[in-house]
Design an enzyme around this catalytic site. Structure first.
Site, PDB file in Angstrom:
ATOM      1  N   TYR A 201     -39.457  35.163 -40.799  1.00 14.06           N
ATOM      2  CA  TYR A 201     -38.354  34.199 -40.910  1.00 14.06           C
ATOM      3  C   TYR A 201     -38.631  33.208 -42.044  1.00 14.06           C
ATOM      4  O   TYR A 201     -37.813  33.048 -42.958  1.00 14.06           O
ATOM      5  CB  TYR A 201     -38.171  33.445 -39.584  1.00 14.06           C
ATOM      6  CG  TYR A 201     -37.401  32.145 -39.733  1.00 14.06           C
ATOM      7  CD1 TYR A 201     -36.051  32.144 -40.086  1.00 14.06           C
ATOM      8  CD2 TYR A 201     -38.021  30.902 -39.531  1.00 14.06           C
ATOM      9  CE1 TYR A 201     -35.343  30.949 -40.237  1.00 14.06           C
ATOM     10  CE2 TYR A 201     -37.325  29.716 -39.675  1.00 14.06           C
ATOM     11  CZ  TYR A 201     -35.982  29.739 -40.031  1.00 14.06           C
ATOM     12  OH  TYR A 201     -35.291  28.560 -40.185  1.00 14.06           O
TER      13      TYR A 201
ATOM     14  N   THR B 104     -35.941  24.869 -44.353  1.00 11.98           N
ATOM     15  CA  THR B 104     -36.762  24.495 -43.191  1.00 11.98           C
ATOM     16  C   THR B 104     -38.173  24.092 -43.620  1.00 11.98           C
ATOM     17  O   THR B 104     -38.678  24.580 -44.642  1.00 11.98           O
ATOM     18  CB  THR B 104     -36.849  25.704 -42.227  1.00 11.98           C
ATOM     19  OG1 THR B 104     -37.917  25.494 -41.310  1.00 11.98           O
ATOM     20  CG2 THR B 104     -37.120  27.011 -42.952  1.00 11.98           C
ATOM     21  N   ASP B 105     -38.819  23.254 -42.814  1.00  4.71           N
ATOM     22  CA  ASP B 105     -40.215  22.879 -43.106  1.00  4.71           C
ATOM     23  C   ASP B 105     -41.150  24.077 -42.944  1.00  4.71           C
ATOM     24  O   ASP B 105     -42.281  24.049 -43.424  1.00  4.71           O
ATOM     25  CB  ASP B 105     -40.665  21.711 -42.212  1.00  4.71           C
ATOM     26  CG  ASP B 105     -40.634  22.014 -40.708  1.00  4.71           C
ATOM     27  OD1 ASP B 105     -40.152  23.100 -40.303  1.00  4.71           O
ATOM     28  OD2 ASP B 105     -41.099  21.148 -39.934  1.00  4.71           O
ATOM     29  N   GLU B 106     -40.668  25.145 -42.271  1.00  6.00           N
ATOM     30  CA  GLU B 106     -41.547  26.285 -42.019  1.00  6.00           C
ATOM     31  C   GLU B 106     -41.947  27.021 -43.301  1.00  6.00           C
ATOM     32  O   GLU B 106     -42.912  27.786 -43.296  1.00  6.00           O
ATOM     33  CB  GLU B 106     -40.893  27.252 -41.010  1.00  6.00           C
ATOM     34  CG  GLU B 106     -40.592  26.532 -39.713  1.00  6.00           C
ATOM     35  CD  GLU B 106     -40.198  27.419 -38.552  1.00  6.00           C
ATOM     36  OE1 GLU B 106     -40.608  28.587 -38.511  1.00  6.00           O
ATOM     37  OE2 GLU B 106     -39.485  26.917 -37.664  1.00  6.00           O
TER      38      GLU B 106
ATOM     39  N   SER C 213     -38.494  34.669 -45.501  1.00  6.61           N
ATOM     40  CA  SER C 213     -37.143  34.912 -46.029  1.00  6.61           C
ATOM     41  C   SER C 213     -36.490  33.605 -46.467  1.00  6.61           C
ATOM     42  O   SER C 213     -35.762  33.571 -47.460  1.00  6.61           O
ATOM     43  CB  SER C 213     -36.282  35.640 -44.983  1.00  6.61           C
ATOM     44  OG  SER C 213     -36.002  34.788 -43.888  1.00  6.61           O
ATOM     45  N   LYS C 214     -36.763  32.521 -45.751  1.00  5.33           N
ATOM     46  CA  LYS C 214     -36.206  31.219 -46.146  1.00  5.33           C
ATOM     47  C   LYS C 214     -36.862  30.740 -47.452  1.00  5.33           C
ATOM     48  O   LYS C 214     -36.192  30.171 -48.324  1.00  5.33           O
ATOM     49  CB  LYS C 214     -36.413  30.175 -45.044  1.00  5.33           C
ATOM     50  CG  LYS C 214     -35.630  30.420 -43.770  1.00  5.33           C
ATOM     51  CD  LYS C 214     -34.124  30.293 -43.946  1.00  5.33           C
ATOM     52  CE  LYS C 214     -33.656  28.867 -44.133  1.00  5.33           C
ATOM     53  NZ  LYS C 214     -32.176  28.779 -44.156  1.00  5.33           N
TER      54      LYS C 214
ATOM     55  N   LEU D  92     -36.965  26.818 -27.988  1.00  3.25           N
ATOM     56  CA  LEU D  92     -37.783  26.210 -26.933  1.00  3.25           C
ATOM     57  C   LEU D  92     -37.005  25.306 -25.971  1.00  3.25           C
ATOM     58  O   LEU D  92     -36.995  25.540 -24.757  1.00  3.25           O
ATOM     59  CB  LEU D  92     -38.932  25.408 -27.572  1.00  3.25           C
ATOM     60  CG  LEU D  92     -39.844  24.713 -26.556  1.00  3.25           C
ATOM     61  CD1 LEU D  92     -40.793  25.675 -25.890  1.00  3.25           C
ATOM     62  CD2 LEU D  92     -40.633  23.592 -27.217  1.00  3.25           C
TER      63      LEU D  92
END
Ligand code: NAD
Ligand code: TYD
Length: 341
Positions: free
Chosen positions: A154, A126-128, A157-158, A194
């Protein structure tokens, strides 16, 4: 025929990925494994299992013995690893399950792949993992060189899982690939995120909870575009590389909310409730997807306005699907997160 292990195949993106390969009649045998956590829903892929297009195994990726057996039984040579705990708000309530599924789960898959052999292992990230961007510097986006700076349990952890994947390439020459995508939307998304949360709340005649000032920005991509990008990376990507995937479609949450309200004929004043902000809420995500376009020729095909209409329509037409979810265990989470409304 190629045999592909798809983890997390009963979740939102995994199910869309499996459905896309089946629909296109890609010449691959699909082994779908999923633990069916609260977010996993067999209904997402039941028809393709019934048609014998996909072999489904209910199981936990942290179960090393089971993973080894699957490799032997189905002669697995390729992996697309979607399975994860995926919701930031839940990771704030408790990070334990995220470390277990996202970090330990990835370690078990990597070790199994290493022991049994693998031709391609793709980590869906993910980009996060890159953290947050300043909102007053639109020229800055995440590239594959942006340092990892995760801000939520989150994303931490990624990021940890990504580091592990990277290390198995450098240390063991495992043929890995990593994709880092921006926020997805589309059919089969669990209604805690969302867009499906807001759409389904409005169908139910409820208000939608907008965090903080509603000006956090995400780069929204239709799920089918993400799935096509993953397929391109699996087939043509260079091993050991990271590929960012994004829609060049930065939108603040307020604008997303307005789009949904307009499409559903609802008024802002009676429909939106500003609620307390998420702790540590990342302000802006934006992806620079130049590399995947240049190397693999991928770019998004779906236009935001049209794909949002399709998505909203899907939730209208599949009320049974999300009503079953919203009346179950999820109700307890909802009340804990947003209070009883
Ligand atoms: P999701 O929560 O809808 O699905 C995750 C699936 O993994 C569920 O079916 C769940 O049952 C399964 N799972 C969880 N733990 C498991 C375990 N231990 N063993 C086996 N299965 C397990 O998530 P999603 O939105 O489909 O995301 C899929 C992947 O894509 C995740 O790795 C996520 O980090 C990544 N991603 C998501 C987005 C997004 O916008 N949704 C964007 C970028 C990357
Ligand atoms: P979400 O769908 O949880 O994805 P992520 O946090 O991984 O980007 O949230 C998208 C954006 O919407 C994020 O800025 C948080 C915001 N949001 C709300 O304003 N209200 C909500 O009820 C939810 C779930 C999210």
């Amino acid at each position: 025929m190629r045999t592909l292990l798809v983890t997390g195949a009963a979740g939102f993106i995994g199910a869309n990925f499996v459905r896309m390969l089946v629909r296109r009649q890609e010449p691959v045998r699909l082994i779908a494994v999923d633990k069916l956590t609260y977010a996993g829903n067999l209904a997402n892929i039941q028809d393709v299992i019934d048609n014998h297009r996909v072999i489904f195994v209910k199981g936990d990726i942290c179960d090393a013995e089971l993973m080894g057996r699957l490799w032997d039984q189905y002669a697995i040579r390729e992996v697309v690893h979607f399975a994860a705990e995926s919701h930031v708000d839940r990771s704030i309530l408790g990070s334990g399950p995220f470390i277990q599924a996202n970090v330990v789960g990835t370690q078990v898959l990597l070790d199994t792949a290493r022991a049994k052999g693998v031709d391609r292992y793709l980590q869906v990230s993910t980009d996060e993992v890159y953290g947050t961007l300043p909102e007053d510097r639109p020229e800055i986006k995440f590239t594959e060189e942006t340092p990892l700076a995760p801000n939520s349990p989150y994303s931490a952890s990624k990021a940890a899982a990504d580091c592990l994947v990277r290390s198995y390439f450098h240390t063991f020459k495992l043929p890995v690939l990593i994709t880092r995508c921006s926020n997805n939307y589309g059919p089969y998304q669990f209604p805690e995120k969302l867009i499906p949360l807001f759409v389904t709340n409005l169908i139910e005649g409820r208000q939608v909870p907008l965090y903080g000032d509603g000006m956090n920005v995400r780069d929204w991509l239709y799920v089918e575009d993400h799935c096509e990008a993953i397929w391109a990376v699996l087939n043509k990507g260079r091993v050991g590389e990271v590929y960012n995937i994004g829609g060049n479609n930065e939108i603040p949450n307020r604008k997303i909310t307005e789009t949904i309200l307009d499409e559903m004929g609802k008024k802002w004043a009676e429909s939106v409730q500003y609620v307390k902000d998420r702790p540590g809420h990342d302000r802006r995500y934006a992806i620079d997807a130049t590399k995947i376009k240049r190397e693999l020729g991928w770019s998004p095909r779906y236009r935001f306005g049209e794909a949002m209409k399709t998505t909203i329509q899907w939730y209208h037409q599949n009320e049974n699907w999300w009503r079953a979810i919203k009346s179950g265990e999820y109700l307890q989470y909802y009340n804990q997160q947003y209070g009883q409304r």
